[in-house]
Structures are given as C-alpha cells and as structure tokens.
Design an enzyme around this catalytic site. Structure first.
Site, mmCIF file in Angstrom:
data_model
loop_
_atom_site.group_PDB
_atom_site.id
_atom_site.type_symbol
_atom_site.label_atom_id
_atom_site.label_comp_id
_atom_site.label_asym_id
_atom_site.label_seq_id
_atom_site.Cartn_x
_atom_site.Cartn_y
_atom_site.Cartn_z
ATOM 1 N N GLY A 158 -6.904 -3.512 4.165
ATOM 2 C CA GLY A 158 -7.337 -3.481 5.559
ATOM 3 C C GLY A 158 -7.591 -4.851 6.155
ATOM 4 O O GLY A 158 -8.449 -4.997 7.036
ATOM 5 N N MET A 171 -0.030 3.912 4.539
ATOM 6 C CA MET A 171 1.178 4.156 3.754
ATOM 7 C C MET A 171 1.562 5.633 3.728
ATOM 8 O O MET A 171 1.763 6.218 2.666
ATOM 9 C CB MET A 171 0.967 3.629 2.318
ATOM 10 C CG MET A 171 0.642 2.140 2.258
ATOM 11 S SD MET A 171 1.884 1.124 3.084
ATOM 12 C CE MET A 171 3.152 1.140 1.831
ATOM 13 N N ILE A 223 4.099 8.632 5.722
ATOM 14 C CA ILE A 223 5.078 8.979 6.764
ATOM 15 C C ILE A 223 4.445 10.115 7.560
ATOM 16 O O ILE A 223 3.878 11.046 6.989
ATOM 17 C CB ILE A 223 6.398 9.417 6.109
ATOM 18 C CG1 ILE A 223 6.941 8.210 5.349
ATOM 19 C CG2 ILE A 223 7.367 9.957 7.156
ATOM 20 C CD1 ILE A 223 8.367 8.243 4.967
ATOM 21 N N HIS A 240 4.746 -4.104 10.913
ATOM 22 C CA HIS A 240 5.679 -4.046 9.785
ATOM 23 C C HIS A 240 6.005 -5.472 9.357
ATOM 24 O O HIS A 240 6.274 -6.329 10.204
ATOM 25 C CB HIS A 240 6.954 -3.305 10.225
ATOM 26 C CG HIS A 240 7.941 -3.154 9.120
ATOM 27 N ND1 HIS A 240 7.778 -2.228 8.117
ATOM 28 C CD2 HIS A 240 9.080 -3.823 8.842
ATOM 29 C CE1 HIS A 240 8.792 -2.328 7.266
ATOM 30 N NE2 HIS A 240 9.595 -3.285 7.685
ATOM 31 N N ALA A 259 0.310 -14.553 9.720
ATOM 32 C CA ALA A 259 0.951 -14.359 11.034
ATOM 33 C C ALA A 259 0.589 -12.981 11.601
ATOM 34 O O ALA A 259 0.322 -12.843 12.799
ATOM 35 C CB ALA A 259 2.461 -14.504 10.898
ATOM 36 N N GLU A 260 0.549 -11.981 10.748
ATOM 37 C CA GLU A 260 0.194 -10.625 11.206
ATOM 38 C C GLU A 260 -1.192 -10.614 11.843
ATOM 39 O O GLU A 260 -1.419 -9.960 12.857
ATOM 40 C CB GLU A 260 0.201 -9.645 10.026
ATOM 41 C CG GLU A 260 1.574 -9.334 9.491
ATOM 42 C CD GLU A 260 1.554 -8.273 8.395
ATOM 43 O OE1 GLU A 260 0.504 -7.642 8.164
ATOM 44 O OE2 GLU A 260 2.596 -8.077 7.769
HETATM 45 C C1 GRF Z 1 0.760 -5.390 6.059
HETATM 46 O O1 GRF Z 1 1.636 -6.300 5.463
HETATM 47 C C2 GRF Z 1 1.476 -4.594 7.111
HETATM 48 O O2 GRF Z 1 2.526 -5.281 7.708
HETATM 49 C C3 GRF Z 1 2.020 -3.431 6.322
HETATM 50 O O3 GRF Z 1 1.024 -3.157 5.362
HETATM 51 C C4 GRF Z 1 0.284 -4.317 5.077
HETATM 52 C C5 GRF Z 1 -1.171 -3.995 5.275
HETATM 53 O O4 GRF Z 1 -1.998 -4.996 4.793
HETATM 54 N N1 GRF Z 1 2.334 -2.331 7.205
HETATM 55 P P1 GRF Z 1 -3.584 -4.921 5.049
HETATM 56 O O5 GRF Z 1 -4.089 -3.629 4.418
HETATM 57 O O6 GRF Z 1 -3.784 -4.957 6.504
HETATM 58 O O7 GRF Z 1 -4.134 -6.124 4.360
#
Ligand code: GRF
Length: 324
Positions: A19, A96, A98, A115, A179-180
């Site tokens: 998270g 995780m 669908i 993603h 970056a996310e």
């Molecule tokens: C991230 O890399 C996101 O892009 C993918 O799952 C990962 C989640 O990481 N969908 P976190 O649990 O937010 O650290």
C-alpha cells in the site's frame, strides 16, 4: 468545509499489499490543494501492511478475504463497503483482483488504476522484466480508468522512468514506484477536481455545442457562446464562469418562458437558477460546477435550445435524422 470551498471528492482505495501508493495518496490528500479525501482503505487481504498504516493514520479500513468465494460475491462485499463509506470514486492501488464486468460497469468513469508500465505496452504482470527483455530505453507508470478489458481503459496520465544499463527488474521497480507516488496523487487530484474546473467544463460544453448543425462559437458579453444559422443566426447557448460575481459556472439555455423557468428552479434548485441579466429573456442557468452534473441533461438542453432558435431548414434536417 471553509466558506466557498468546493466539497472534497470521497475516494475508497483498494489494496492487496504494502500500500505504498495508498500512503502517497493519503499524504497528498492532506495538502491544502487536495480535491479529494480517503474515506476507506479496503483489502481482499486482511493482513495487508497498508491496512495497518491506514488504521494508524485514522482512516477507516475494511478487509474481506476472497478465498473460496465467487468473484462477483466478493466484489459485492467490497463495493458495499465502499458505498457505506460514502465513496464516489474507487481507486485501485495494487489491488490484485480481476473485477467482475458488472462491478466495473457500475463504476465506469469513477474507478481508476495504476499500472507499472507505459501502457499500452505490457499489460498484466512482470512488466519490468518484459521492458528489460525488450531492450526498452525507458519504462514507467500509467494511471487509467478501469474498463472491462484488463489494463486497457482510457489513459489519464503517464510518467517515464529511464532504464539504466545495470537495472534488474527489482531496481527498476523501485524507481518506477517513486514515479508512481508522484503520478497517482497528481492524477487523482486533477480527475476528482475537474468537475469544478472552468476550463474543463467549458471544453466539455463546447464539444457538445459544436456537434449541433451549423453551430459556431462567438463571444457574447465577454463569455463564450454558440449560435447557429450563419451570420444572422441567433445564440442558443452561453457559458458563464461566475459571471458578475455569481457563484456558478453554468450553461445558459433557452426555456419556453418565465413559467417554465420558475417551475424548473422550484423543482431543482441545485441544478437550475435564474442568471442575472439573462433571466428576463427566458435564459435559464444550468449549474455545472458540482460533483454530479448530468451530462445527458446538458446535452438535452443544448439540443432543445438549438431547436428553438435554428432556422427551419436546419430543424427539418435534424427531425429527419432523429426519425432514423
Ligand atoms: C504498484 O507497482 C502498482 O503499479 C501495481 O501494484 C503495485 C502496488 O504497490 N498496480 P503498493 O502496494 O502501492 O506499494
């Protein structure tokens, strides 16, 4: 809420693991410029580390394990938790699972995902290794709307991350994650705030207005307006951004007259109002800067208004087209 401030959008964040994106979203939501607040962090993994952090930070949490359940039943439980918390958006952050089509459809336009690749490249798993194997010069992250096809919804924003010569999937993942953490809060903030943003609202009204036959944009009294019927044509719509100190950003459309206008305002004062300077001639204001603007209603009023001023040769054509 301070006087005059826009209400904050309520979001539920769904996670399955650490998270860290949820944490980035949470800390960004505490900045003075935040347009959203997190009303729930929910997980299909009761021991997800992110739940502990969220709870510690005073955010409501919810968990329900999915094992042994039908997909749609588990989705319903998660969806109900989000609704009970008052969520207007669901933000997936490393969730995780669908999701069933009906769940996705119900939240169309209100469910986002991040993603770890530059979509449309590398949907699904193992994105970093795939980027390295392909010899790509850069990797990155994408925020997109969730649609029924996996990782294929409308792209809202992307961040590039250079691939270094000695990168492994792990070292690359680490930088992409940084970056996310910048990208996701930024996009969520813009997306949830755009319903109050005059430029975005104008763009949307403009696109709808200009779809109508022989519609053209002209400024009128310092505001954008649209008319039809050529040089001698009449206006069928105006866009007012807090005109003359009014609170609203609005579309002005033509009613049949004072009676209809009064009835509409009485019935739905959150949507309609009598605009200063225009009201006397039958123009009604449709308030656009609110979280739940019904764009089908806006489209309907534009068309109706257009019908009321367009020359016969054009309305005839539209009538014929509508018959098919
Ligand atoms: C991230 O890399 C996101 O892009 C993918 O799952 C990962 C989640 O990481 N969908 P976190 O649990 O937010 O650290």
């Amino acid at each position: 809420m301070p006087e005059g401030a826009n209400p904050k959008a309520k979001i539920a964040v769904f996670i399955s693991g650490t998270g860290t994106n949820m944490a980035a979203l949470l800390y960004a939501s505490r900045l003075p410029t935040a347009n959203y607040e997190i009303v729930l962090v929910a997980s299909n993994a009761p021991d997800a580390a992110g739940l502990t952090l969220a709870a510690e930070e005073g955010v409501a949490v919810f968990a329900h394990a999915h094992r042994g359940m039908e997909r749609s039943d588990h989705d319903s439980i998660m969806e109900q938790a989000a609704k009970d918390a008052g969520a207007e958006y669901i933000v997936l952050a490393g969730y995780m699972r669908i999701l069933s089509d009906s769940f996705v459809e119900r939240w169309a336009g209100r469910m986002l995902n991040i993603h770890p690749s530059l979509l449309p490249k590398y949907r699904g798993l193992d994105t970093h290794q795939r980027a390295l194997d392909a010899g790509d010069a850069s990797a990155g992250a994408t925020v997109h709307l969730v649609s029924s096809e996996l990782d294929a919804g409308e792209i809202l924003g992307q961040s590039d991350v250079a691939i270094m010569p000695d990168d492994t999937a792990e070292t690359l993942a680490e930088r992409v994650r940084i970056a996310e953490h910048q990208l996701y809060p930024h996009i969520v903030n813009d997306y949830t705030g755009r319903c109050f943003d005059a430029a975005w609202l104008l763009g949307r009204v403009r696109a709808l207005a200009l779809q109508l036959p022989e519609a053209e944009e002209r400024e009128s009294h310092g505001s954008p307006g649209w008319r039809t019927g050529g040089k001698t044509g009449k206006f069928f719509a105006h866009f007012n951004d807090q005109h003359h100190g009014e609170r609203h950003i609005a579309l002005l459309a033509k009613t049949s007259g004072q009676d209809e206008m009064t009835a509409l305002i009485e019935r739905d004062p959150d949507v309609f109002y009598r605009p200063k300077y225009y009201g006397a001639s039958g123009w009604i204001g449709l308030i656009l800067n609110r979280p739940d603007t019904d764009w089908t209603q806006v489209e309907h009023w534009l068309e109706r208004s257009w019908q009321s001023v367009a020359p016969k040769r054009l309305t005839k054509l539209l009538d014929i087209a509508n018959e098919f």
